[in-house]
Design a protein around this motif. Structure first.
Motif, PDB file in Angstrom:
ATOM      1  N   LEU A  71      37.429 -29.818  52.338  1.00 22.71           N
ATOM      2  CA  LEU A  71      38.725 -29.812  51.653  1.00 22.71           C
ATOM      3  C   LEU A  71      39.800 -29.218  52.545  1.00 22.71           C
ATOM      4  O   LEU A  71      39.618 -28.138  53.114  1.00 22.71           O
ATOM      5  CB  LEU A  71      38.659 -28.981  50.367  1.00 22.71           C
ATOM      6  CG  LEU A  71      37.940 -29.545  49.138  1.00 22.71           C
ATOM      7  CD1 LEU A  71      37.973 -28.523  48.020  1.00 22.71           C
ATOM      8  CD2 LEU A  71      38.589 -30.838  48.676  1.00 22.71           C
ATOM      9  N   ILE A  72      40.920 -29.915  52.632  1.00 20.88           N
ATOM     10  CA  ILE A  72      42.108 -29.340  53.269  1.00 20.88           C
ATOM     11  C   ILE A  72      43.184 -29.259  52.198  1.00 20.88           C
ATOM     12  O   ILE A  72      43.714 -30.269  51.737  1.00 20.88           O
ATOM     13  CB  ILE A  72      42.598 -30.197  54.452  1.00 20.88           C
ATOM     14  CG1 ILE A  72      41.536 -30.227  55.561  1.00 20.88           C
ATOM     15  CG2 ILE A  72      43.912 -29.649  55.005  1.00 20.88           C
ATOM     16  CD1 ILE A  72      41.915 -31.056  56.767  1.00 20.88           C
ATOM     17  N   ASN A  73      43.443 -28.053  51.756  1.00 13.84           N
ATOM     18  CA  ASN A  73      44.458 -27.803  50.729  1.00 13.84           C
ATOM     19  C   ASN A  73      45.075 -26.429  50.982  1.00 13.84           C
ATOM     20  O   ASN A  73      44.819 -25.805  52.022  1.00 13.84           O
ATOM     21  CB  ASN A  73      43.848 -27.900  49.324  1.00 13.84           C
ATOM     22  CG  ASN A  73      42.645 -26.984  49.149  1.00 13.84           C
ATOM     23  OD1 ASN A  73      42.428 -26.050  49.928  1.00 13.84           O
ATOM     24  ND2 ASN A  73      41.849 -27.243  48.127  1.00 13.84           N
ATOM     25  N   THR A  74      45.883 -25.955  50.061  1.00 14.58           N
ATOM     26  CA  THR A  74      46.566 -24.678  50.264  1.00 14.58           C
ATOM     27  C   THR A  74      45.578 -23.541  50.484  1.00 14.58           C
ATOM     28  O   THR A  74      45.776 -22.674  51.349  1.00 14.58           O
ATOM     29  CB  THR A  74      47.464 -24.355  49.044  1.00 14.58           C
ATOM     30  OG1 THR A  74      48.417 -25.401  48.881  1.00 14.58           O
ATOM     31  CG2 THR A  74      48.206 -23.043  49.260  1.00 14.58           C
ATOM     32  N   SER A  75      44.484 -23.548  49.732  1.00 16.39           N
ATOM     33  CA  SER A  75      43.481 -22.490  49.849  1.00 16.39           C
ATOM     34  C   SER A  75      42.818 -22.484  51.228  1.00 16.39           C
ATOM     35  O   SER A  75      42.698 -21.439  51.873  1.00 16.39           O
ATOM     36  CB  SER A  75      42.428 -22.657  48.756  1.00 16.39           C
ATOM     37  OG  SER A  75      41.411 -21.697  48.873  1.00 16.39           O
ATOM     38  N   SER A  76      42.394 -23.658  51.683  1.00 21.71           N
ATOM     39  CA  SER A  76      41.723 -23.724  52.991  1.00 21.71           C
ATOM     40  C   SER A  76      42.700 -23.458  54.129  1.00 21.71           C
ATOM     41  O   SER A  76      42.328 -22.890  55.162  1.00 21.71           O
ATOM     42  CB  SER A  76      41.040 -25.081  53.171  1.00 21.71           C
ATOM     43  OG  SER A  76      41.978 -26.140  53.139  1.00 21.71           O
ATOM     44  N   LEU A  77      43.964 -23.878  53.948  1.00 19.74           N
ATOM     45  CA  LEU A  77      44.984 -23.580  54.956  1.00 19.74           C
ATOM     46  C   LEU A  77      45.195 -22.072  55.085  1.00 19.74           C
ATOM     47  O   LEU A  77      45.305 -21.536  56.196  1.00 19.74           O
ATOM     48  CB  LEU A  77      46.316 -24.244  54.578  1.00 19.74           C
ATOM     49  CG  LEU A  77      46.685 -25.572  55.232  1.00 19.74           C
ATOM     50  CD1 LEU A  77      48.050 -26.029  54.735  1.00 19.74           C
ATOM     51  CD2 LEU A  77      46.678 -25.475  56.741  1.00 19.74           C
ATOM     52  N   THR A  78      45.251 -21.400  53.933  1.00 19.90           N
ATOM     53  CA  THR A  78      45.419 -19.941  53.928  1.00 19.90           C
ATOM     54  C   THR A  78      44.280 -19.276  54.687  1.00 19.90           C
ATOM     55  O   THR A  78      44.507 -18.394  55.531  1.00 19.90           O
ATOM     56  CB  THR A  78      45.473 -19.413  52.482  1.00 19.90           C
ATOM     57  OG1 THR A  78      46.562 -20.029  51.784  1.00 19.90           O
ATOM     58  CG2 THR A  78      45.662 -17.903  52.464  1.00 19.90           C
ATOM     59  N   SER A  79      43.048 -19.695  54.410  1.00 19.31           N
ATOM     60  CA  SER A  79      41.873 -19.133  55.090  1.00 19.31           C
ATOM     61  C   SER A  79      41.926 -19.413  56.591  1.00 19.31           C
ATOM     62  O   SER A  79      41.591 -18.539  57.407  1.00 19.31           O
ATOM     63  CB  SER A  79      40.587 -19.723  54.504  1.00 19.31           C
ATOM     64  OG  SER A  79      40.450 -19.402  53.148  1.00 19.31           O
ATOM     65  N   PHE A  80      42.354 -20.623  56.941  1.00 18.63           N
ATOM     66  CA  PHE A  80      42.433 -21.006  58.355  1.00 18.63           C
ATOM     67  C   PHE A  80      43.378 -20.084  59.116  1.00 18.63           C
ATOM     68  O   PHE A  80      43.031 -19.558  60.180  1.00 18.63           O
ATOM     69  CB  PHE A  80      42.903 -22.460  58.474  1.00 18.63           C
ATOM     70  CG  PHE A  80      43.200 -22.899  59.877  1.00 18.63           C
ATOM     71  CD1 PHE A  80      42.172 -23.325  60.711  1.00 18.63           C
ATOM     72  CD2 PHE A  80      44.495 -22.887  60.365  1.00 18.63           C
ATOM     73  CE1 PHE A  80      42.436 -23.728  62.016  1.00 18.63           C
ATOM     74  CE2 PHE A  80      44.773 -23.284  61.673  1.00 18.63           C
ATOM     75  CZ  PHE A  80      43.739 -23.707  62.499  1.00 18.63           C
ATOM     76  N   TYR A  81      44.586 -19.870  58.557  1.00 20.51           N
ATOM     77  CA  TYR A  81      45.576 -19.040  59.254  1.00 20.51           C
ATOM     78  C   TYR A  81      45.175 -17.567  59.268  1.00 20.51           C
ATOM     79  O   TYR A  81      45.476 -16.840  60.218  1.00 20.51           O
ATOM     80  CB  TYR A  81      46.954 -19.219  58.621  1.00 20.51           C
ATOM     81  CG  TYR A  81      47.623 -20.524  59.005  1.00 20.51           C
ATOM     82  CD1 TYR A  81      47.982 -20.782  60.319  1.00 20.51           C
ATOM     83  CD2 TYR A  81      47.890 -21.515  58.056  1.00 20.51           C
ATOM     84  CE1 TYR A  81      48.588 -21.971  60.693  1.00 20.51           C
ATOM     85  CE2 TYR A  81      48.483 -22.709  58.410  1.00 20.51           C
ATOM     86  CZ  TYR A  81      48.830 -22.936  59.730  1.00 20.51           C
ATOM     87  OH  TYR A  81      49.420 -24.120  60.099  1.00 20.51           O
ATOM     88  N   GLU A  82      44.491 -17.131  58.219  1.00 17.25           N
ATOM     89  CA  GLU A  82      44.009 -15.742  58.196  1.00 17.25           C
ATOM     90  C   GLU A  82      42.981 -15.504  59.302  1.00 17.25           C
ATOM     91  O   GLU A  82      43.011 -14.461  59.975  1.00 17.25           O
ATOM     92  CB  GLU A  82      43.403 -15.416  56.821  1.00 17.25           C
ATOM     93  CG  GLU A  82      44.442 -15.206  55.727  1.00 17.25           C
ATOM     94  CD  GLU A  82      43.811 -14.962  54.368  1.00 17.25           C
ATOM     95  OE1 GLU A  82      42.573 -15.124  54.241  1.00 17.25           O
ATOM     96  OE2 GLU A  82      44.553 -14.621  53.424  1.00 17.25           O
ATOM     97  N   ASN A  84      52.284 -26.426  57.236  1.00 11.82           N
ATOM     98  CA  ASN A  84      51.921 -27.494  58.159  1.00 11.82           C
ATOM     99  C   ASN A  84      50.410 -27.513  58.395  1.00 11.82           C
ATOM    100  O   ASN A  84      49.779 -26.465  58.567  1.00 11.82           O
ATOM    101  CB  ASN A  84      52.636 -27.314  59.500  1.00 11.82           C
ATOM    102  CG  ASN A  84      54.130 -27.527  59.387  1.00 11.82           C
ATOM    103  OD1 ASN A  84      54.579 -28.312  58.554  1.00 11.82           O
ATOM    104  ND2 ASN A  84      54.899 -26.825  60.204  1.00 11.82           N
ATOM    105  N   ILE A  85      49.838 -28.705  58.403  1.00  8.69           N
ATOM    106  CA  ILE A  85      48.404 -28.863  58.640  1.00  8.69           C
ATOM    107  C   ILE A  85      48.201 -29.111  60.135  1.00  8.69           C
ATOM    108  O   ILE A  85      48.551 -30.180  60.644  1.00  8.69           O
ATOM    109  CB  ILE A  85      47.837 -30.034  57.812  1.00  8.69           C
ATOM    110  CG1 ILE A  85      48.097 -29.794  56.316  1.00  8.69           C
ATOM    111  CG2 ILE A  85      46.350 -30.206  58.073  1.00  8.69           C
ATOM    112  CD1 ILE A  85      47.728 -30.964  55.424  1.00  8.69           C
TER     113      ILE A  85
END
Length: 299
Positions: free
Chosen positions: A64-75, A84-85
């Motif tokens: 899944l690529i969504n707001t939650s996974s984006l947040t985890s990625f940047y953290e 931005n993805i």
């Protein structure tokens, strides 16, 4: 949440044996795209406990690529959040779907808010769309129409959710309300998801109070008490402004106001111009501004 009737109609027309390995689902935010996407994901990854695993984002064959996974990625990267993805996340997803499935026969890559894919991310994704791994499905979901690389569209099946008419919204919502006449309080711009949230969390009462106060201000003239009621309502400033504009537009279209149409049209234009420039204002006293705008209602 029950599946929206217009989504059920789409679902009933889908032949699961013939679905494309790459799909783009586009439409207004909150119109029901997620309902269709997760129906497809559940069907593609069918198996025991699939729905719970998907719901908890713990299915081993789903990326899944969504707001939650984006947040985890940047953290993990110790970077500030961005909508931005980035290409790095797309590369992770591509590596994931190139692996052998763990639980289901198929694998799924789901990209939400695809309008935020960077150019480099789109280019990286395009290569995979041209030669998708076996038993892999890619579902791309966007809140904007035709916002991606045109070659991506040529590689995918496109499913559009056109904006619903006000009549479609009203017909759908009336069975959710205790008083069916309350459906006319719903502004024309409000998406079904937002309407459902307002009804479920009790915030619909704010619309009722806002509409009641506006009825008085536009029909009986400016009243400080009514203005204060609007100011004190537990709603975002932008929500109140959008509703006031929609309310005034409705009066103008119906020709049901005692205010001269030219004066009413000029007032709507002033509010719309203010809304357009709202994000350029660095510091805004919302209470003062709202009071000022409501005092300018023509008589």
């Amino acid at each position: 949440m029950d599946i929206y009737p217009w989504v059920e109609k789409r679902i009933s027309s889908i032949n699961l044996d013939k679905i494309s390995h790459a799909m783009i689902i586009e439409g207004q935010e909150g119109i029901g795209k997620n309902q269709l996407s997760f129906y497809l994901i559940n069907e593609i990854l069918n198996g025991s406990n699939t729905k719970n695993l998907i719901k908890n984002n713990s299915h081993p064959d789903l990326f899944l690529i969504n707001t939650s996974s984006l947040t985890s990625f940047y953290e993990k990267k110790n970077k500030s959040f961005s909508k931005n993805i980035p290409i790095e996340l797309i590369r992770e997803a591509i590596n994931f779907i190139s692996l052998k499935s763990a639980l289901s026969k198929n694998k799924v890559l789901f990209i939400d808010d695809a309008e935020n894919l960077t150019i480099s991310s789109q280019n990286a994704l395009l290569k995979t769309l041209e030669e998708p791994p076996e038993d892999t499905f890619i579902i791309i979901q966007s809140n904007r129409f035709k916002c991606l690389n045109q070659t991506i569209y040529s590689r995918c099946e496109l499913i559009n959710f056109n904006n619903l008419s006000q009549n479609e919204i009203l017909h759908w919502v009336e069975n959710m309300l205790d008083d069916k006449n309350d459906k006319y309080l719903i502004p024309s711009y409000m998406a079904p998801k937002k309407v459902s949230q307002l009804i479920q969390d009790g915030s619909f009462e704010n619309l009722r109070e806002l509409n009641k106060s506006l009825d008085s201000l536009f029909n009986n003239g400016v009243d400080g008490n009514k203005i204060n009621k609007i100011i004190d309502l537990n709603m975002d400033f932008s929500e109140k402004l959008n509703y006031i504009i929609d309310y005034a537009l409705s009066l103008l279209k119906k020709g049901s106001s005692s205010i001269h149409p030219v004066l009413l049209s000029d007032y709507i234009e002033q509010l719309s111009d203010f809304r357009q420039n709202l994000f350029e204002i660095n510091s805004l006293n919302q209470k003062y501004t709202l009071n000022h705008l409501l005092l300018k209602i023509p008589s």
